[in-house]
Design an enzyme around this catalytic site. Structure first.
Site, PDB file in Angstrom:
ATOM      1  N   HIS A 155     -68.124   0.156 109.202  1.00 45.46           N
ATOM      2  CA  HIS A 155     -68.396   1.539 109.600  1.00 45.46           C
ATOM      3  C   HIS A 155     -67.263   2.402 109.065  1.00 45.46           C
ATOM      4  O   HIS A 155     -66.100   2.010 109.136  1.00 45.46           O
ATOM      5  CB  HIS A 155     -68.485   1.648 111.120  1.00 45.46           C
ATOM      6  CG  HIS A 155     -69.468   0.689 111.713  1.00 45.46           C
ATOM      7  ND1 HIS A 155     -70.801   0.693 111.363  1.00 45.46           N
ATOM      8  CD2 HIS A 155     -69.317  -0.325 112.567  1.00 45.46           C
ATOM      9  CE1 HIS A 155     -71.414  -0.271 112.017  1.00 45.46           C
ATOM     10  NE2 HIS A 155     -70.544  -0.910 112.753  1.00 45.46           N
ATOM     11  N   ARG A 192     -73.638  -1.834 104.449  1.00 45.07           N
ATOM     12  CA  ARG A 192     -73.897  -3.273 104.538  1.00 45.07           C
ATOM     13  C   ARG A 192     -73.265  -4.053 103.393  1.00 45.07           C
ATOM     14  O   ARG A 192     -73.138  -3.543 102.291  1.00 45.07           O
ATOM     15  CB  ARG A 192     -75.398  -3.524 104.594  1.00 45.07           C
ATOM     16  CG  ARG A 192     -75.995  -3.007 105.892  1.00 45.07           C
ATOM     17  CD  ARG A 192     -77.488  -3.244 106.017  1.00 45.07           C
ATOM     18  NE  ARG A 192     -77.947  -2.769 107.325  1.00 45.07           N
ATOM     19  CZ  ARG A 192     -78.237  -1.506 107.594  1.00 45.07           C
ATOM     20  NH1 ARG A 192     -78.131  -0.583 106.653  1.00 45.07           N
ATOM     21  NH2 ARG A 192     -78.609  -1.156 108.806  1.00 45.07           N
ATOM     22  N   GLU A 221     -66.380   0.336 117.576  1.00 41.11           N
ATOM     23  CA  GLU A 221     -67.223  -0.421 118.504  1.00 41.11           C
ATOM     24  C   GLU A 221     -66.386  -1.333 119.379  1.00 41.11           C
ATOM     25  O   GLU A 221     -65.392  -1.896 118.933  1.00 41.11           O
ATOM     26  CB  GLU A 221     -68.195  -1.338 117.741  1.00 41.11           C
ATOM     27  CG  GLU A 221     -69.198  -0.657 116.896  1.00 41.11           C
ATOM     28  CD  GLU A 221     -70.030  -1.617 116.042  1.00 41.11           C
ATOM     29  OE1 GLU A 221     -71.030  -1.156 115.482  1.00 41.11           O
ATOM     30  OE2 GLU A 221     -69.664  -2.804 115.920  1.00 41.11           O
ATOM     31  N   HIS A 276     -67.414  -6.801 109.530  1.00 41.99           N
ATOM     32  CA  HIS A 276     -67.751  -7.630 110.689  1.00 41.99           C
ATOM     33  C   HIS A 276     -69.239  -7.968 110.709  1.00 41.99           C
ATOM     34  O   HIS A 276     -70.039  -7.331 110.004  1.00 41.99           O
ATOM     35  CB  HIS A 276     -67.366  -6.928 111.993  1.00 41.99           C
ATOM     36  CG  HIS A 276     -68.103  -5.632 112.224  1.00 41.99           C
ATOM     37  ND1 HIS A 276     -67.709  -4.448 111.653  1.00 41.99           N
ATOM     38  CD2 HIS A 276     -69.221  -5.338 112.928  1.00 41.99           C
ATOM     39  CE1 HIS A 276     -68.536  -3.489 112.013  1.00 41.99           C
ATOM     40  NE2 HIS A 276     -69.479  -3.997 112.790  1.00 41.99           N
TER      41      HIS A 276
HETATM   42 ZN   LIG Z   1     -71.036  -2.819 113.614  1.00 44.73          ZN
END
Ligand SMILES: [Zn+2]
Length: 392
Positions: free
Chosen positions: A103, A277, A134, A258
């Site tokens: 991210h 991605r 997150e 991650h």
């Molecule tokens: Zn994530």
């Protein structure tokens, strides 16, 4: 008596192919009449899945409730700073791995989102201008990958794999065992010729256990089972692999590569949907943007687990951003709560009773959640079992 402080939530279920058919239903009583893969339950105001609150005369979107009086709902500080609920709370139940992803930092998201301009063709790389730090808190043993391993570990893993087409990349990393070297190595892995990739994946499929032992082999086999042709199957060799035990939590910094591999967890994030991605996906991979947004500084395995601080009956997890706070409350009687911002409570298991000095009360059971506005101020909470609390 009018309802002013406790708003029970009705939340949106996301049916993604990697979701579990049973976990949300069995553990959190989320109904699943059509036996769908229930991947996530969203609590918040993200446009892709807005929760609704139960009022005496029906349901109202949480977004509309907040917009009607932002200062009372969010508190003056958050209303000014964010203008809306700044976080999104999820329950996530993964049967197979989610994509390997990163991210962006806030500045990168702002730049990237603005640079896209009005281009309407293709899939955009950025969905909004926000970052997406997150937190993940395990409900069941939860397999995940988080951050690059140290170069010497990566070199060891790839040497053991012993693939001719990878020797040059390993040698270059040995000569530059730093962030720049790691970046070059990662770019090379992401662009492997097909025959090298095939040879590497086949060798992993045949010999992971012999080469790397049970723990690492479990990750590799799990990924190979669902993505037998995906470079992402190599990721456990260069990313930290961790299995969180129930009650353990990790923070995923923007810029950190991650992936969630398997298990049920609670996830809290800034209200954003920006994902770049890197593998284990059929969706597009934009290598240039991915590399721009990725930090190539290794993450130390021993720094992964968060250490909660216990105070006033709550275990608070130290969150290094100001978009959200997270704490867990277990078996507490008449705990005095002080609410200064918009809060969401979710009962993880058992029962919670909320009591406001105004006389308003609410009881929740496992899987149920409530929105509490900043204006609630002081109230009392009794928990049998455990509950998590998100605020800012
Ligand atoms: Zn994530």
């Amino acid at each position: 008596m009018s309802q002013c402080y406790f708003y029970p939530l009705t939340n949106v279920v996301k049916n993604y192919p990697w979701g579990s058919h049973s976990a949300l239903n069995q553990r959190f009583h989320v109904s699943n009449p059509d036996d769908q893969p229930q991947a996530e339950l969203w609590m918040g105001v993200h446009p892709a899945g807005i929760s609704r609150v139960t009022l005496e005369n029906g349901l109202l979107s949480l977004s509309d409730l907040i917009t009607a009086d932002k200062v009372a709902m969010l508190g003056a500080a958050a209303a000014k700073r964010f203008g809306d609920l700044p976080y999104l709370l999820k329950i996530l139940a993964a049967d197979s791995a989610l994509s390997i992803q990163v991210h962006p930092q806030k500045e990168q998201a702002e730049l990237g989102y603005a640079a896209q301009g009005d281009i309407l063709s293709g899939t955009p790389d950025y969905n909004d201008a926000n970052h997406k730090p997150e937190l993940v808190y395990a409900i069941t043993p939860f397999m995940a990958m988080n951050g690059f391993r140290e170069p010497h570990e990566i070199i060891g893993h790839f040497k053991r794999l012993d693939i001719g087409g990878l020797r040059g990349a390993i040698k270059a990393l040995e000569q530059h065992p730093d962030a720049e070297g790691l970046k070059a190595f990662f770019i090379e892995i992401m662009q492997l010729p097909d025959y090298v990739k095939k040879e590497a994946l086949q060798r992993l499929a045949d010999s992971a256990q012999k080469l790397y032992g049970d723990d690492l082999a479990r990750f590799i086999q799990k990924l190979y089972q669902h993505y037998p042709n995906d470079t992402g199957v190599l990721a456990p060799l260069f990313l930290n692999c961790v299995t969180l035990q129930p009650g353990e939590a990790m923070f995923l910094h923007p810029g950190t590569l991650h992936a969630y591999v398997q298990g049920t967890a609670i996830e809290v994030m800034a209200s954003s949907d920006n994902v770049l991605r890197a593998g284990l996906t059929g969706k597009k991979i934009n290598l240039t943007e991915l590399v721009t947004c990725t930090s190539f500084v290794p993450t130390l395995q021993q720094s992964l687990l968060m250490a909660p601080v216990l105070a006033n009956g709550q275990s608070s997890y130290p969150i290094p951003v100001d978009d959200f706070r997270f704490s867990v409350i277990k078996d507490a009687g008449n705990l005095l709560m002080h609410t200064q911002s918009a809060e969401i409570l979710l009962v993880i298991n058992g029962r919670a009773s909320l009591q406001h000095p105004s006389g308003e009360t609410l009881t929740l059971i496992t899987g149920q959640s409530v929105f509490i506005p900043a204006s609630a101020c002081d109230w009392a909470l009794t928990v049998t079992g455990s509950l998590c609390r998100v605020y800012c």
